[in-house]
Design a protein around this motif. Structure first.
Motif, mmCIF file in Angstrom:
data_model
loop_
_atom_site.group_PDB
_atom_site.id
_atom_site.type_symbol
_atom_site.label_atom_id
_atom_site.label_comp_id
_atom_site.label_asym_id
_atom_site.label_seq_id
_atom_site.Cartn_x
_atom_site.Cartn_y
_atom_site.Cartn_z
ATOM 1 N N ASP A 60 0.829 -1.212 0.000
ATOM 2 C CA ASP A 60 0.000 0.000 0.000
ATOM 3 C C ASP A 60 0.865 1.265 0.000
ATOM 4 O OD1 ASP A 60 0.697 -0.727 2.705
ATOM 5 O OD2 ASP A 60 -0.759 0.756 3.424
ATOM 6 N N GLU A 61 2.035 1.212 0.629
ATOM 7 C CA GLU A 61 2.949 2.361 0.612
ATOM 8 C C GLU A 61 3.544 2.551 -0.786
ATOM 9 O OE1 GLU A 61 5.313 2.734 4.641
ATOM 10 O OE2 GLU A 61 5.156 0.613 4.043
ATOM 11 N N LEU A 62 3.900 1.455 -1.432
ATOM 12 C CA LEU A 62 4.440 1.531 -2.789
ATOM 13 C C LEU A 62 3.384 2.079 -3.749
ATOM 14 C CD1 LEU A 62 6.358 -1.848 -2.730
ATOM 15 C CD2 LEU A 62 7.392 0.435 -2.800
ATOM 16 N N TRP A 63 2.144 1.663 -3.568
ATOM 17 C CA TRP A 63 1.049 2.193 -4.388
ATOM 18 C C TRP A 63 0.961 3.703 -4.195
ATOM 19 C CZ3 TRP A 63 -3.365 5.027 -3.949
ATOM 20 C CH2 TRP A 63 -4.273 4.967 -5.016
ATOM 21 N N ARG A 64 1.015 4.129 -2.953
ATOM 22 C CA ARG A 64 0.905 5.549 -2.630
ATOM 23 C C ARG A 64 2.077 6.348 -3.229
ATOM 24 N NH1 ARG A 64 0.028 9.578 -2.846
ATOM 25 N NH2 ARG A 64 0.129 11.229 -1.360
ATOM 26 N N MET A 65 3.265 5.745 -3.280
ATOM 27 C CA MET A 65 4.446 6.424 -3.816
ATOM 28 C C MET A 65 4.344 6.680 -5.320
ATOM 29 S SD MET A 65 7.510 4.388 -1.913
ATOM 30 C CE MET A 65 7.673 4.332 -0.140
ATOM 31 N N THR A 66 3.472 5.938 -6.000
ATOM 32 C CA THR A 66 3.353 6.087 -7.453
ATOM 33 C C THR A 66 2.054 6.772 -7.873
ATOM 34 O OG1 THR A 66 2.436 3.859 -7.643
ATOM 35 C CG2 THR A 66 4.813 4.103 -7.968
ATOM 36 N N HIS A 67 1.134 6.940 -6.965
ATOM 37 C CA HIS A 67 -0.143 7.604 -7.252
ATOM 38 C C HIS A 67 -0.099 8.982 -6.594
ATOM 39 C CE1 HIS A 67 -0.997 3.493 -8.310
ATOM 40 N NE2 HIS A 67 -2.097 3.900 -8.899
ATOM 41 N N ILE A 68 0.368 9.954 -7.364
ATOM 42 C CA ILE A 68 0.756 11.263 -6.851
ATOM 43 C C ILE A 68 -0.368 12.292 -7.005
ATOM 44 C CG2 ILE A 68 2.397 13.165 -7.216
ATOM 45 C CD1 ILE A 68 3.695 10.677 -6.026
ATOM 46 N N ASP A 69 -0.559 13.069 -5.968
ATOM 47 C CA ASP A 69 -1.423 14.251 -6.020
ATOM 48 C C ASP A 69 -0.501 15.436 -6.286
ATOM 49 O OD1 ASP A 69 -2.937 16.503 -5.574
ATOM 50 O OD2 ASP A 69 -3.484 15.985 -3.513
ATOM 51 N N TYR A 70 -0.397 15.828 -7.558
ATOM 52 C CA TYR A 70 0.596 16.826 -7.946
ATOM 53 C C TYR A 70 0.357 18.199 -7.328
ATOM 54 C CZ TYR A 70 2.136 13.329 -11.265
ATOM 55 O OH TYR A 70 2.603 12.172 -11.825
ATOM 56 N N ASP A 71 -0.807 18.430 -6.739
ATOM 57 C CA ASP A 71 -1.041 19.710 -6.051
ATOM 58 C C ASP A 71 -0.247 19.816 -4.758
ATOM 59 O OD1 ASP A 71 -2.746 20.714 -7.975
ATOM 60 O OD2 ASP A 71 -4.552 19.950 -6.981
ATOM 61 N N ARG A 72 0.059 18.667 -4.149
ATOM 62 C CA ARG A 72 0.757 18.724 -2.857
ATOM 63 C C ARG A 72 2.058 17.934 -2.803
ATOM 64 N NH1 ARG A 72 -0.222 14.365 0.512
ATOM 65 N NH2 ARG A 72 0.392 15.562 2.326
ATOM 66 N N GLU A 73 2.387 17.235 -3.881
ATOM 67 C CA GLU A 73 3.605 16.435 -3.857
ATOM 68 C C GLU A 73 4.135 16.233 -5.270
ATOM 69 O OE1 GLU A 73 2.846 12.269 -2.690
ATOM 70 O OE2 GLU A 73 0.744 12.684 -3.123
ATOM 71 N N LEU A 74 5.382 15.793 -5.323
ATOM 72 C CA LEU A 74 6.009 15.494 -6.596
ATOM 73 C C LEU A 74 7.048 14.413 -6.361
ATOM 74 C CD1 LEU A 74 6.521 16.184 -9.636
ATOM 75 C CD2 LEU A 74 8.284 17.765 -8.819
ATOM 76 N N ALA A 75 7.118 13.462 -7.267
ATOM 77 C CA ALA A 75 8.191 12.463 -7.260
ATOM 78 C C ALA A 75 8.777 12.429 -8.666
ATOM 79 C CB ALA A 75 7.663 11.089 -6.861
ATOM 80 N N LEU A 76 10.075 12.621 -8.743
ATOM 81 C CA LEU A 76 10.787 12.546 -10.008
ATOM 82 C C LEU A 76 11.645 11.285 -9.990
ATOM 83 C CD1 LEU A 76 12.059 16.235 -10.239
ATOM 84 C CD2 LEU A 76 10.151 15.222 -11.507
ATOM 85 N N ILE A 77 11.556 10.513 -11.063
ATOM 86 C CA ILE A 77 12.374 9.319 -11.161
ATOM 87 C C ILE A 77 13.382 9.489 -12.285
ATOM 88 C CG2 ILE A 77 10.683 7.763 -10.143
ATOM 89 C CD1 ILE A 77 10.000 6.774 -12.979
ATOM 90 N N ALA A 78 14.500 8.803 -12.129
ATOM 91 C CA ALA A 78 15.500 8.706 -13.185
ATOM 92 C C ALA A 78 15.448 7.274 -13.686
ATOM 93 C CB ALA A 78 16.890 9.024 -12.638
ATOM 94 N N THR A 79 15.358 7.133 -15.018
ATOM 95 C CA THR A 79 15.311 5.804 -15.611
ATOM 96 C C THR A 79 16.328 5.716 -16.749
ATOM 97 O OG1 THR A 79 13.616 6.331 -17.276
ATOM 98 C CG2 THR A 79 12.834 5.599 -15.102
ATOM 99 N N THR A 80 16.686 4.493 -17.066
ATOM 100 C CA THR A 80 17.543 4.213 -18.220
ATOM 101 C C THR A 80 17.077 2.899 -18.814
ATOM 102 O OG1 THR A 80 19.828 4.236 -19.010
ATOM 103 C CG2 THR A 80 19.380 2.935 -17.019
ATOM 104 N N GLU A 81 17.518 2.625 -20.020
ATOM 105 C CA GLU A 81 17.161 1.365 -20.651
ATOM 106 C C GLU A 81 18.238 0.328 -20.353
ATOM 107 O OE1 GLU A 81 16.535 -0.134 -25.129
ATOM 108 O OE2 GLU A 81 15.291 1.591 -24.561
ATOM 109 N N VAL A 82 17.801 -0.816 -19.837
ATOM 110 C CA VAL A 82 18.704 -1.926 -19.548
ATOM 111 C C VAL A 82 18.108 -3.175 -20.196
ATOM 112 C CG1 VAL A 82 19.726 -3.360 -17.733
ATOM 113 C CG2 VAL A 82 19.462 -0.899 -17.361
ATOM 114 N N ASP A 83 18.851 -3.769 -21.101
ATOM 115 C CA ASP A 83 18.387 -4.976 -21.816
ATOM 116 C C ASP A 83 17.010 -4.763 -22.456
ATOM 117 O OD1 ASP A 83 20.730 -6.345 -21.122
ATOM 118 O OD2 ASP A 83 19.861 -7.004 -19.217
ATOM 119 N N GLY A 84 16.817 -3.574 -23.026
ATOM 120 C CA GLY A 84 15.576 -3.279 -23.740
ATOM 121 C C GLY A 84 14.398 -2.878 -22.887
#
Length: 182
Positions: A60-84
């Motif tokens: 439930d915490e992981l769900w909350r970390m990805t379902h963002i209310d952009y009015d009060r929070e922001l999460a920025l991720i860095a991604t790259t391609e690994v093995d496609g």
């Protein structure tokens, strides 16, 4: 959350010093599986530094970390391609307080996967988060970290945070950054 709220203006393509291509973007609900794999892949030490305890985030915490209310929070991720496939390298986030008195202050956090640490990624993500928070009207970023998290303490100093040992807990250092002074 409507798709129109997604802050696409924050998407940025960047490169590590070694040439690795990185995409920095706001996290989305569809990132739940990737974010869960990212968190599960953190070493015990990295996880401990992030959560200040050995516990692992629950579904439930992981769900909350990805379902963002952009009015009060922001999460920025860095991604790259690994093995496609897209792989998460790190995340920074801020969450504003819930009351009128605390809505101008946001707690922040940063965590970088062990394989991607010490490559400038935490600094890039945190600088981008600071700029986005200021743009969103946040007046102060605040966090705590363990007194021996030397990498985080050095990064905080470099970015202008004020560091203060917690008088009630000598194992903790408070990090504060006033954004209106930037």
């Amino acid at each position: 959350m409507p798709a129109l709220d997604y802050p696409s203006h924050l998407v940025e393509d960047w490169q590590l010093r070694d040439g690795t291509l990185v995409r920095i973007r706001p996290i989305r609900a569809e990132d739940l599986a990737m974010h869960s794999a990212f968190v599960a892949g953190l070493s015990n030490e990295t996880g401990f530094h992030r959560l200040l305890s050995p516990r692992k985030p629950q579904p439930d915490e992981l769900w909350r970390m990805t379902h963002i209310d952009y009015d009060r929070e922001l999460a920025l991720i860095a991604t790259t391609e690994v093995d496609g496939a897209e792989q998460q390298m790190g995340v920074v986030r801020y969450v504003r307080g819930d009351t009128l008195q605390t809505s101008n202050t946001a707690e922040f956090a940063v965590v970088i996967a062990d394989a991607w640490q010490h490559r400038g990624l935490a600094e890039k993500l945190l600088r981008k988060l600071i700029d986005a928070a200021a743009e969103a009207g946040v007046k102060q970023l605040a966090d705590i970290t363990l007194y021996d998290n030397t990498a985080m303490l050095a990064l905080a100093r470099k970015l202008g945070f004020r560091l203060q040992r917690d008088p009630g807990n000598p194992n903790v250092t408070r990090l504060l950054l006033a954004l209106e002074e930037r």
